[in-house]
Motif scaffolding. Structure first.
Motif, PDB file in Angstrom:
ATOM      1  N   ALA A  78      15.204  -7.004  27.300  1.00 32.49           N
ATOM      2  CA  ALA A  78      15.892  -6.358  28.415  1.00 32.49           C
ATOM      3  C   ALA A  78      15.015  -6.138  29.643  1.00 32.49           C
ATOM      4  CB  ALA A  78      16.474  -5.024  27.951  1.00 32.49           C
ATOM      5  N   THR A  79      13.704  -6.287  29.491  1.00 28.61           N
ATOM      6  CA  THR A  79      12.797  -6.108  30.626  1.00 28.61           C
ATOM      7  C   THR A  79      11.784  -7.256  30.632  1.00 28.61           C
ATOM      8  OG1 THR A  79      11.242  -4.778  29.329  1.00 28.61           O
ATOM      9  CG2 THR A  79      12.950  -3.583  30.565  1.00 28.61           C
ATOM     10  N   ASP A  80      11.174  -7.490  31.770  1.00 25.96           N
ATOM     11  CA  ASP A  80      10.096  -8.475  31.818  1.00 25.96           C
ATOM     12  C   ASP A  80       8.968  -7.973  30.923  1.00 25.96           C
ATOM     13  OD1 ASP A  80      11.218 -10.299  33.651  1.00 25.96           O
ATOM     14  OD2 ASP A  80      10.653  -9.000  35.327  1.00 25.96           O
ATOM     15  N   PRO A  81       8.444  -8.814  30.040  1.00 29.95           N
ATOM     16  CA  PRO A  81       7.319  -8.383  29.208  1.00 29.95           C
ATOM     17  C   PRO A  81       6.129  -7.979  30.078  1.00 29.95           C
ATOM     18  CG  PRO A  81       8.279 -10.383  28.329  1.00 29.95           C
ATOM     19  CD  PRO A  81       8.909 -10.151  29.678  1.00 29.95           C
ATOM     20  N   ARG A  82       5.469  -6.913  29.682  1.00 30.71           N
ATOM     21  CA  ARG A  82       4.292  -6.399  30.406  1.00 30.71           C
ATOM     22  C   ARG A  82       3.078  -6.685  29.544  1.00 30.71           C
ATOM     23  NH1 ARG A  82       1.812  -1.093  30.516  1.00 30.71           N
ATOM     24  NH2 ARG A  82       0.597  -0.953  32.417  1.00 30.71           N
ATOM     25  N   HIS A  83       2.153  -7.457  30.084  1.00 32.03           N
ATOM     26  CA  HIS A  83       0.948  -7.834  29.339  1.00 32.03           C
ATOM     27  C   HIS A  83      -0.272  -7.209  29.985  1.00 32.03           C
ATOM     28  CE1 HIS A  83      -1.640 -10.252  26.782  1.00 32.03           C
ATOM     29  NE2 HIS A  83      -2.358 -10.541  27.851  1.00 32.03           N
ATOM     30  N   LEU A  84      -1.132  -6.627  29.176  1.00 31.32           N
ATOM     31  CA  LEU A  84      -2.388  -6.083  29.678  1.00 31.32           C
ATOM     32  C   LEU A  84      -3.456  -6.254  28.612  1.00 31.32           C
ATOM     33  CD1 LEU A  84      -3.034  -3.079  28.268  1.00 31.32           C
ATOM     34  CD2 LEU A  84      -1.091  -2.466  29.680  1.00 31.32           C
ATOM     35  N   VAL A  85      -4.687  -6.122  29.040  1.00 28.58           N
ATOM     36  CA  VAL A  85      -5.820  -6.169  28.135  1.00 28.58           C
ATOM     37  C   VAL A  85      -6.609  -4.883  28.360  1.00 28.58           C
ATOM     38  CG1 VAL A  85      -7.918  -7.408  27.478  1.00 28.58           C
ATOM     39  CG2 VAL A  85      -5.896  -8.682  28.212  1.00 28.58           C
ATOM     40  N   THR A  86      -6.855  -4.155  27.288  1.00 29.66           N
ATOM     41  CA  THR A  86      -7.570  -2.890  27.405  1.00 29.66           C
ATOM     42  C   THR A  86      -9.035  -3.144  27.763  1.00 29.66           C
ATOM     43  OG1 THR A  86      -8.256  -2.822  25.082  1.00 29.66           O
ATOM     44  CG2 THR A  86      -6.094  -1.862  25.641  1.00 29.66           C
ATOM     45  N   GLU A  87      -9.727  -2.084  28.157  1.00 30.08           N
ATOM     46  CA  GLU A  87     -11.149  -2.198  28.472  1.00 30.08           C
ATOM     47  C   GLU A  87     -11.937  -2.718  27.281  1.00 30.08           C
ATOM     48  OE1 GLU A  87     -12.839   1.306  30.187  1.00 30.08           O
ATOM     49  OE2 GLU A  87     -11.274   1.438  31.717  1.00 30.08           O
ATOM     50  N   GLY A  88     -11.463  -2.431  26.080  1.00 33.28           N
ATOM     51  CA  GLY A  88     -12.122  -2.880  24.870  1.00 33.28           C
ATOM     52  C   GLY A  88     -11.771  -4.309  24.483  1.00 33.28           C
ATOM     53  N   GLY A  89     -10.920  -4.975  25.293  1.00 34.97           N
ATOM     54  CA  GLY A  89     -10.574  -6.375  25.047  1.00 34.97           C
ATOM     55  C   GLY A  89      -9.351  -6.599  24.172  1.00 34.97           C
ATOM     56  N   LEU A  90      -8.562  -5.558  23.895  1.00 38.66           N
ATOM     57  CA  LEU A  90      -7.373  -5.690  23.052  1.00 38.66           C
ATOM     58  C   LEU A  90      -6.167  -6.114  23.886  1.00 38.66           C
ATOM     59  CD1 LEU A  90      -5.940  -5.232  20.280  1.00 38.66           C
ATOM     60  CD2 LEU A  90      -5.496  -2.891  21.084  1.00 38.66           C
ATOM     61  N   PRO A  91      -5.604  -7.312  23.641  1.00 44.04           N
ATOM     62  CA  PRO A  91      -4.393  -7.728  24.351  1.00 44.04           C
ATOM     63  C   PRO A  91      -3.166  -6.972  23.814  1.00 44.04           C
ATOM     64  CG  PRO A  91      -5.557  -9.624  23.426  1.00 44.04           C
ATOM     65  CD  PRO A  91      -6.149  -8.401  22.831  1.00 44.04           C
ATOM     66  N   ILE A  92      -2.331  -6.493  24.722  1.00 40.88           N
ATOM     67  CA  ILE A  92      -1.099  -5.787  24.356  1.00 40.88           C
ATOM     68  C   ILE A  92       0.027  -6.314  25.240  1.00 40.88           C
ATOM     69  CG2 ILE A  92       0.087  -3.569  24.201  1.00 40.88           C
ATOM     70  CD1 ILE A  92      -2.694  -2.234  24.092  1.00 40.88           C
ATOM     71  N   THR A  93       1.151  -6.635  24.631  1.00 40.62           N
ATOM     72  CA  THR A  93       2.354  -7.006  25.374  1.00 40.62           C
ATOM     73  C   THR A  93       3.479  -6.104  24.889  1.00 40.62           C
ATOM     74  OG1 THR A  93       1.660  -9.301  25.623  1.00 40.62           O
ATOM     75  CG2 THR A  93       4.007  -8.842  25.889  1.00 40.62           C
ATOM     76  N   SER A  94       4.245  -5.561  25.835  1.00 46.32           N
ATOM     77  CA  SER A  94       5.380  -4.711  25.458  1.00 46.32           C
ATOM     78  C   SER A  94       6.589  -5.053  26.311  1.00 46.32           C
ATOM     79  CB  SER A  94       5.017  -3.231  25.595  1.00 46.32           C
ATOM     80  OG  SER A  94       4.724  -2.917  26.938  1.00 46.32           O
ATOM     81  N   PHE A  95       7.748  -4.792  25.736  1.00 46.84           N
ATOM     82  CA  PHE A  95       9.019  -4.994  26.442  1.00 46.84           C
ATOM     83  C   PHE A  95      10.084  -4.134  25.784  1.00 46.84           C
ATOM     84  CE2 PHE A  95       8.630  -8.318  23.226  1.00 46.84           C
ATOM     85  CZ  PHE A  95       9.843  -8.267  22.561  1.00 46.84           C
ATOM     86  N   ARG A  96      11.203  -3.971  26.494  1.00 50.11           N
ATOM     87  CA  ARG A  96      12.345  -3.242  25.937  1.00 50.11           C
ATOM     88  C   ARG A  96      13.291  -4.260  25.320  1.00 50.11           C
ATOM     89  NH1 ARG A  96      12.904   1.856  24.964  1.00 50.11           N
ATOM     90  NH2 ARG A  96      14.771   2.228  26.139  1.00 50.11           N
ATOM     91  N   LEU A  97      13.827  -3.910  24.169  1.00 54.24           N
ATOM     92  CA  LEU A  97      14.762  -4.745  23.425  1.00 54.24           C
ATOM     93  C   LEU A  97      16.064  -3.977  23.284  1.00 54.24           C
ATOM     94  CD1 LEU A  97      14.973  -7.367  21.579  1.00 54.24           C
ATOM     95  CD2 LEU A  97      14.521  -5.800  19.681  1.00 54.24           C
TER      96      LEU A  97
END
Length: 153
Positions: free
Chosen positions: A12-31
């Motif tokens: 339902a939303t554009d996926p939001r991708h970020l990488v934390t300062e520690g190098g962990l990739p995270i992608t989130s979106f609403r379903l």
């Protein structure tokens, strides 16, 4: 509370991708999932209520989801269901799925699978080694099928 669930719905939303300062990739979106039922008197399908989830993916799954998933896509998500209560000016509960797998729902179309390259999984999860601070997803004008809300509440 944490239970394993499988959910079928639309991004339902554009996926939001970020990488934390520690190098962990995270992608989130609403379903969003909308229950449909057949009304015999009207001889037509009708939408029932909708359920909204926040889906979060981590590491290699986050990178693949950011590259492959777009707003409006029909997907299947399997993962841990987490209910998180919050307080502030108001009180509420967030329903989140910590994804273990995400895939396109082939009932609605076709999808081509490409195995991840051996070099994928660098600090930010990208094969080319580029650093990604944040990316707001794609500028994809795809919309969910008729009857599916286009934005989260």
């Amino acid at each position: 509370m944490s239970d394993t669930v499988a959910v079928r719905g639309f991004v339902a939303t554009d996926p939001r991708h970020l990488v934390t300062e520690g190098g962990l990739p995270i992608t989130s979106f609403r379903l969003v999932t909308t229950h449909r039922r057949y009304n015999r008197q009207a001889s037509a399908w009708e939408d029932g209520g909708s359920n909204w989830y926040t889906v979060s993916a981590f590491r290699r799954l986050a990178v693949s989801a950011a590259d492959c998933i777009a707003k409006g896509d029909p997907v299947l998500v399997s993962g841990r269901l987490c209910l998180r209560e919050w307080t502030g000016d108001k009180q509420g509960m967030t329903v989140e799925i910590e994804a273990e797998s995400i895939g396109h729902d082939l009932t609605w179309g076709r999808s081509d699978f490409t195995r991840a390259a051996a070099g994928e999984g660098t600090a930010d999860g990208r094969a080319d080694g580029t650093t990604v601070a944040t990316a707001e997803g794609t500028d994809n004008a795809a919309t969910p099928p008729e009857g599916i809300p286009a934005a989260s509440p």
